[in-house]
Design a protein around this motif. Structure first.
Motif, PDB file in Angstrom:
ATOM      1  N   ARG A 194      38.856  48.911  44.759  1.00 12.83           N
ATOM      2  CA  ARG A 194      39.316  49.051  43.378  1.00 12.83           C
ATOM      3  C   ARG A 194      40.839  48.963  43.364  1.00 12.83           C
ATOM      4  O   ARG A 194      41.522  49.849  43.887  1.00 12.83           O
ATOM      5  CB  ARG A 194      38.837  50.376  42.785  1.00 12.83           C
ATOM      6  CG  ARG A 194      37.310  50.479  42.704  1.00 12.83           C
ATOM      7  CD  ARG A 194      36.877  51.598  41.782  1.00 12.83           C
ATOM      8  NE  ARG A 194      35.431  51.700  41.676  1.00 12.83           N
ATOM      9  CZ  ARG A 194      34.669  50.938  40.900  1.00 12.83           C
ATOM     10  NH1 ARG A 194      35.240  50.000  40.154  1.00 12.83           N
ATOM     11  NH2 ARG A 194      33.358  51.098  40.858  1.00 12.83           N
TER      12      ARG A 194
ATOM     13  N   GLU B 252      39.657  49.854  31.878  1.00 12.07           N
ATOM     14  CA  GLU B 252      38.486  49.269  32.514  1.00 12.07           C
ATOM     15  C   GLU B 252      38.898  48.063  33.358  1.00 12.07           C
ATOM     16  O   GLU B 252      39.855  47.352  33.013  1.00 12.07           O
ATOM     17  CB  GLU B 252      37.484  48.808  31.450  1.00 12.07           C
ATOM     18  CG  GLU B 252      36.725  49.940  30.791  1.00 12.07           C
ATOM     19  CD  GLU B 252      35.740  50.583  31.762  1.00 12.07           C
ATOM     20  OE1 GLU B 252      34.964  49.847  32.423  1.00 12.07           O
ATOM     21  OE2 GLU B 252      35.756  51.826  31.857  1.00 12.07           O
ATOM     22  N   PRO B 253      38.202  47.816  34.475  1.00  9.99           N
ATOM     23  CA  PRO B 253      38.521  46.607  35.259  1.00  9.99           C
ATOM     24  C   PRO B 253      38.349  45.346  34.423  1.00  9.99           C
ATOM     25  O   PRO B 253      37.562  45.300  33.472  1.00  9.99           O
ATOM     26  CB  PRO B 253      37.506  46.658  36.405  1.00  9.99           C
ATOM     27  CG  PRO B 253      37.085  48.088  36.502  1.00  9.99           C
ATOM     28  CD  PRO B 253      37.142  48.628  35.111  1.00  9.99           C
ATOM     29  N   TRP B 254      39.092  44.320  34.793  1.00 11.39           N
ATOM     30  CA  TRP B 254      38.971  43.052  34.097  1.00 11.39           C
ATOM     31  C   TRP B 254      37.562  42.481  34.292  1.00 11.39           C
ATOM     32  O   TRP B 254      36.955  42.619  35.355  1.00 11.39           O
ATOM     33  CB  TRP B 254      39.956  42.026  34.650  1.00 11.39           C
ATOM     34  CG  TRP B 254      41.393  42.425  34.532  1.00 11.39           C
ATOM     35  CD1 TRP B 254      41.939  43.296  33.648  1.00 11.39           C
ATOM     36  CD2 TRP B 254      42.466  41.948  35.344  1.00 11.39           C
ATOM     37  NE1 TRP B 254      43.294  43.392  33.840  1.00 11.39           N
ATOM     38  CE2 TRP B 254      43.650  42.574  34.882  1.00 11.39           C
ATOM     39  CE3 TRP B 254      42.556  41.058  36.407  1.00 11.39           C
ATOM     40  CZ2 TRP B 254      44.895  42.330  35.468  1.00 11.39           C
ATOM     41  CZ3 TRP B 254      43.791  40.807  36.988  1.00 11.39           C
ATOM     42  CH2 TRP B 254      44.940  41.435  36.521  1.00 11.39           C
ATOM     43  N   ALA B 255      37.066  41.826  33.280  1.00 11.09           N
ATOM     44  CA  ALA B 255      35.846  41.025  33.404  1.00 11.09           C
ATOM     45  C   ALA B 255      36.290  39.604  33.739  1.00 11.09           C
ATOM     46  O   ALA B 255      36.851  38.899  32.899  1.00 11.09           O
ATOM     47  CB  ALA B 255      35.039  41.057  32.117  1.00 11.09           C
TER      48      ALA B 255
ATOM     49  N   GLU C  91      44.202  48.784  41.136  1.00  7.41           N
ATOM     50  CA  GLU C  91      44.779  49.050  39.819  1.00  7.41           C
ATOM     51  C   GLU C  91      46.245  48.647  39.828  1.00  7.41           C
ATOM     52  O   GLU C  91      46.984  48.972  40.761  1.00  7.41           O
ATOM     53  CB  GLU C  91      44.630  50.528  39.459  1.00  7.41           C
ATOM     54  CG  GLU C  91      43.175  50.951  39.266  1.00  7.41           C
ATOM     55  CD  GLU C  91      43.059  52.311  38.604  1.00  7.41           C
ATOM     56  OE1 GLU C  91      44.018  53.109  38.706  1.00  7.41           O
ATOM     57  OE2 GLU C  91      42.011  52.569  37.971  1.00  7.41           O
TER      58      GLU C  91
ATOM     59  N   GLY D   7      32.222  38.896  36.324  1.00 10.82           N
ATOM     60  CA  GLY D   7      32.254  40.180  35.634  1.00 10.82           C
ATOM     61  C   GLY D   7      33.286  41.110  36.256  1.00 10.82           C
ATOM     62  O   GLY D   7      34.289  40.673  36.828  1.00 10.82           O
ATOM     63  N   GLN D   8      33.034  42.427  36.156  1.00  7.88           N
ATOM     64  CA  GLN D   8      34.023  43.410  36.603  1.00  7.88           C
ATOM     65  C   GLN D   8      34.020  43.646  38.112  1.00  7.88           C
ATOM     66  O   GLN D   8      35.011  44.125  38.657  1.00  7.88           O
ATOM     67  CB  GLN D   8      33.789  44.738  35.880  1.00  7.88           C
ATOM     68  CG  GLN D   8      34.101  44.702  34.392  1.00  7.88           C
ATOM     69  CD  GLN D   8      33.953  46.063  33.744  1.00  7.88           C
ATOM     70  OE1 GLN D   8      33.182  46.897  34.202  1.00  7.88           O
ATOM     71  NE2 GLN D   8      34.698  46.285  32.668  1.00  7.88           N
ATOM     72  N   VAL D   9      32.921  43.356  38.782  1.00  5.77           N
ATOM     73  CA  VAL D   9      32.831  43.554  40.234  1.00  5.77           C
ATOM     74  C   VAL D   9      32.574  42.198  40.877  1.00  5.77           C
ATOM     75  O   VAL D   9      31.548  41.562  40.626  1.00  5.77           O
ATOM     76  CB  VAL D   9      31.714  44.551  40.593  1.00  5.77           C
ATOM     77  CG1 VAL D   9      31.633  44.726  42.106  1.00  5.77           C
ATOM     78  CG2 VAL D   9      31.982  45.898  39.917  1.00  5.77           C
TER      79      VAL D   9
ATOM     80  N   GLY E 242      42.211  45.596  37.752  1.00  6.53           N
ATOM     81  CA  GLY E 242      42.562  45.815  36.356  1.00  6.53           C
ATOM     82  C   GLY E 242      43.817  46.642  36.233  1.00  6.53           C
ATOM     83  O   GLY E 242      44.442  47.012  37.235  1.00  6.53           O
TER      84      GLY E 242
ATOM     85  N   SER F  64      37.189  44.982  42.494  1.00  5.60           N
ATOM     86  CA  SER F  64      37.445  45.049  41.056  1.00  5.60           C
ATOM     87  C   SER F  64      38.943  45.205  40.866  1.00  5.60           C
ATOM     88  O   SER F  64      39.621  45.829  41.677  1.00  5.60           O
ATOM     89  CB  SER F  64      36.695  46.216  40.409  1.00  5.60           C
ATOM     90  OG  SER F  64      37.246  47.461  40.802  1.00  5.60           O
TER      91      SER F  64
ATOM     92  N   ARG G  26      44.751  36.046  35.400  1.00  9.38           N
ATOM     93  CA  ARG G  26      43.874  37.107  35.917  1.00  9.38           C
ATOM     94  C   ARG G  26      42.917  36.548  36.972  1.00  9.38           C
ATOM     95  O   ARG G  26      42.694  37.167  38.015  1.00  9.38           O
ATOM     96  CB  ARG G  26      43.094  37.752  34.774  1.00  9.38           C
ATOM     97  CG  ARG G  26      43.947  38.577  33.827  1.00  9.38           C
ATOM     98  CD  ARG G  26      43.078  39.348  32.838  1.00  9.38           C
ATOM     99  NE  ARG G  26      43.883  40.178  31.953  1.00  9.38           N
ATOM    100  CZ  ARG G  26      43.378  41.113  31.145  1.00  9.38           C
ATOM    101  NH1 ARG G  26      42.062  41.320  31.111  1.00  9.38           N
ATOM    102  NH2 ARG G  26      44.173  41.833  30.369  1.00  9.38           N
TER     103      ARG G  26
END
Length: 564
Positions: free
Chosen positions: A235, A278-281, A237, A286-288, A273, A271, A250
């Motif tokens: 993850r 929330e994480p980027w889609a 950030e 998707g997010q993951v 973001g 992921s 992105r």
């Protein structure tokens, strides 16, 4: 001892998945094939004991430097208060050769040893020929305990402890134009900090050496945190710059992070973001995003054919497995008397050097057609770039780039020193080139250079010579080179009696012999990512790599060999 690090670093890869890494015991050589790493094993350092001897204090300090702790607090416990305030462990790392113990007297302790490699502040490895002689400045403190008043600049770590304490990871950056990625290997201390270091490298940008050859990092972005969950999701950030990122930016940043986290066997997905959101889609995942995502960004282009090609009696042939030239398939009927050739990565077009080595011609496979690309004296082995241009060198040691339309541009090679380019191979991504340069005294050496464009003319600069000598092969002449992967080479060498192949990391951090055994007349390599390496003898026999020191006969009667 000079090259013990080479085998030890490879050993660390094999041990990375174990519950603990030993710090003593024999060193065993294992395969140099790259693997994914587990950064979770750490060495637990101990603070200085009561009434420790001078030599024990220095040895404890050396051990503590090899284990990352926040602010290296345990290592600082071995220093005087003033030395602790001024010591900067983040200044870089020097890795010194094994077998060089600290020598202590009643009043001082000194380490004198060859330095085999260094890490800069970004974690980039570089070979070294320096010898360090450092007096640690032992003094008695107010409690009558030995402490160090003169720590080295940065970290000073032995080869063995370095292999146990640091892990090699590969951040990725975009080649010019942003279509595919370029590897930029680093070493970080094992532990959670390696996860963060990898993300920070992507956000900050490429190392000083590679930066002129790749796209710059996105401006204004900063890393807030990077952690790996118990389910193996990295993850990441980030903190915004002056403005948000558009969808394409992105995706580009996510692609770099996904490929960079492939270095870790403990990471299965990523992921990314903004911190606190929330994480980027990210399309299409998707997010993951799985670490297998974004295959189109691969630094190595997909091979149009996995089969070996070569020249047989001046004709371009597809080499069929098994001895006997009669089995080979002629694929470019227009080529009848070539001295050198290459096949484009899509396996649809060949380029051939004429019999007098003055002409360069394109030949579509399967067609009796030749299209002249121009002339120049003494042409040697050509190579297609990923974009479809032809690179070729000549007897004068020059490099030229020929466009598909036949426009020639003489490359500018700087920093090489005295000598002539004898052989070259572009990296799969086209941003680096491995060069064999013959020095005025006759020795042929290996080096790596960047490929950049200045006013549309190719510039080869940033030359870094790579020492490929090992304990058993101390004096070597480099004969040929090829890219085994986007960040590793195979190198054909001679010690004057025998010839052999070495697996070499692009930064020189590992150099491992892989055979074949007892070969005396090897002259040429055929290497490409994802296919078995081949080597040719002066008599035209071709040998296929199966595993380290296991090669099998593949073909005979060939005057040159090459993969698309």
């Amino acid at each position: 001892m000079r090259r013990l690090l080479l085998a030890v670093l490879v050993l660390a890869v094999a041990l990375a998945g174990c519950s603990g890494v030993p710090t003593t015991g024999p060193v065993e050589r294992v395969s140099a094939a790259p693997g994914r790493l587990n950064p979770g094993v750490e060495i637990a350092p101990a603070p200085p004991g009561r009434n420790a001897t001078a030599i024990t204090v220095v040895e404890g300090f050396l051990h503590a430097m090899a284990s990352y702790q926040p602010d290296y607090s345990v290592a600082r416990a071995y220093l005087t208060p003033e030395a602790s305030r001024t010591w900067s462990p983040e200044a870089g790392v020097r890795i010194y050769a094994e077998g060089n113990p600290v020598v202590a007297t009643e009043t001082n302790a000194t380490l004198r040893a060859p330095v085999v490699g260094t890490l800069d502040s970004q974690g980039a490895y570089r070979q070294s020929t320096e010898t360090i002689e450092h007096d640690f400045g032992l003094v008695r403190d107010d409690d009558d305990q030995w402490r160090i008043s003169n720590p080295p600049a940065g970290l000073l770590i032995s080869e063995y402890l370095f292999s146990s304490a640091f892990t090699r990871v590969t951040p990725y950056f975009y080649a010019p134009g942003g279509s595919w990625l370029v590897p930029d290997p680093r070493f970080y201390p094992r532990g959670p900090g390696a996860y963060e270091g990898t993300a920070r490298a992507v956000v900050w940008g490429a190392t000083e050496w590679l930066a002129p050859a790749v796209e710059p990092a996105l401006p204004g972005i900063r890393l807030a945190s990077a952690v790996v969950t118990s389910t193996g999701v990295a993850r990441v950030e980030l903190t915004r710059g002056a403005s948000d990122l558009d969808p394409a930016q992105r995706i580009a940043l996510a692609t770099q992070l996904v490929w960079s986290y492939r270095s870790f066997e403990s990471v299965v997905a990523v992921s990314v973001g903004w911190a606190g959101e929330e994480p980027w889609a990210v399309e299409p995942y998707g997010q993951v995003i799985p670490v297998t995502g974004f295959p189109e960004a691969d630094p190595a282009p997909r091979q149009g054919s996995r089969q070996l090609f070569g020249l047989e009696q001046g004709q371009v042939v597809r080499v069929m497995e098994g001895p006997g030239s009669g089995q080979n398939l002629r694929v470019a009927p227009g080529v009848t008397a070539a001295t050198h050739a290459a096949v484009r990565q899509d396996a649809l077009v060949a380029v051939a050097v004429s019999a007098d080595r003055s002409g360069l011609e394109l030949a579509p496979l399967g067609e009796a057609v030749l299209r002249p690309l121009g002339t120049s004296a003494g042409l040697r082995r050509p190579q297609f770039s990923r974009e479809g241009a032809v690179w070729v060198n000549n007897d004068a040691g020059e490099l030229a780039v020929v466009s598909p339309q036949g426009e020639w541009a003489l490359g500018t090679a700087t920093d090489l020193g005295e000598g002539l380019i004898q052989a070259f191979r572009l990296s799969p991504d086209g941003t680096r080139v491995a060069l064999v340069v013959q020095r005025p005294g006759g020795q042929q050496v290996l080096g790596l250079a960047r490929v950049t464009d200045a006013d549309t003319l190719p510039v080869v600069d940033g030359w870094r010579e790579l020492n490929v000598a090992t304990g058993s092969l101390a004096q070597l002449t480099v004969l040929d080179v090829g890219w085994r992967a986007a960040d590793s080479l195979l190198v054909l060498v001679s010690d004057g009696r025998t010839t052999s192949v070495l697996a070499v990391a692009q930064d020189g951090s590992t150099v491992v012999p892989i055979g074949p055994s007892a070969a005396t007349d090897l002259v040429e390599l055929a290497v490409a990512p994802g296919v078995p390496p081949m080597v040719r003898s002066a008599e035209g026999a071709v040998w296929r790599y199966n595993s380290d020191f296991r090669w099998s006969s593949h073909a005979t009667g060939l005057t040159t060999i090459f993969y698309p």
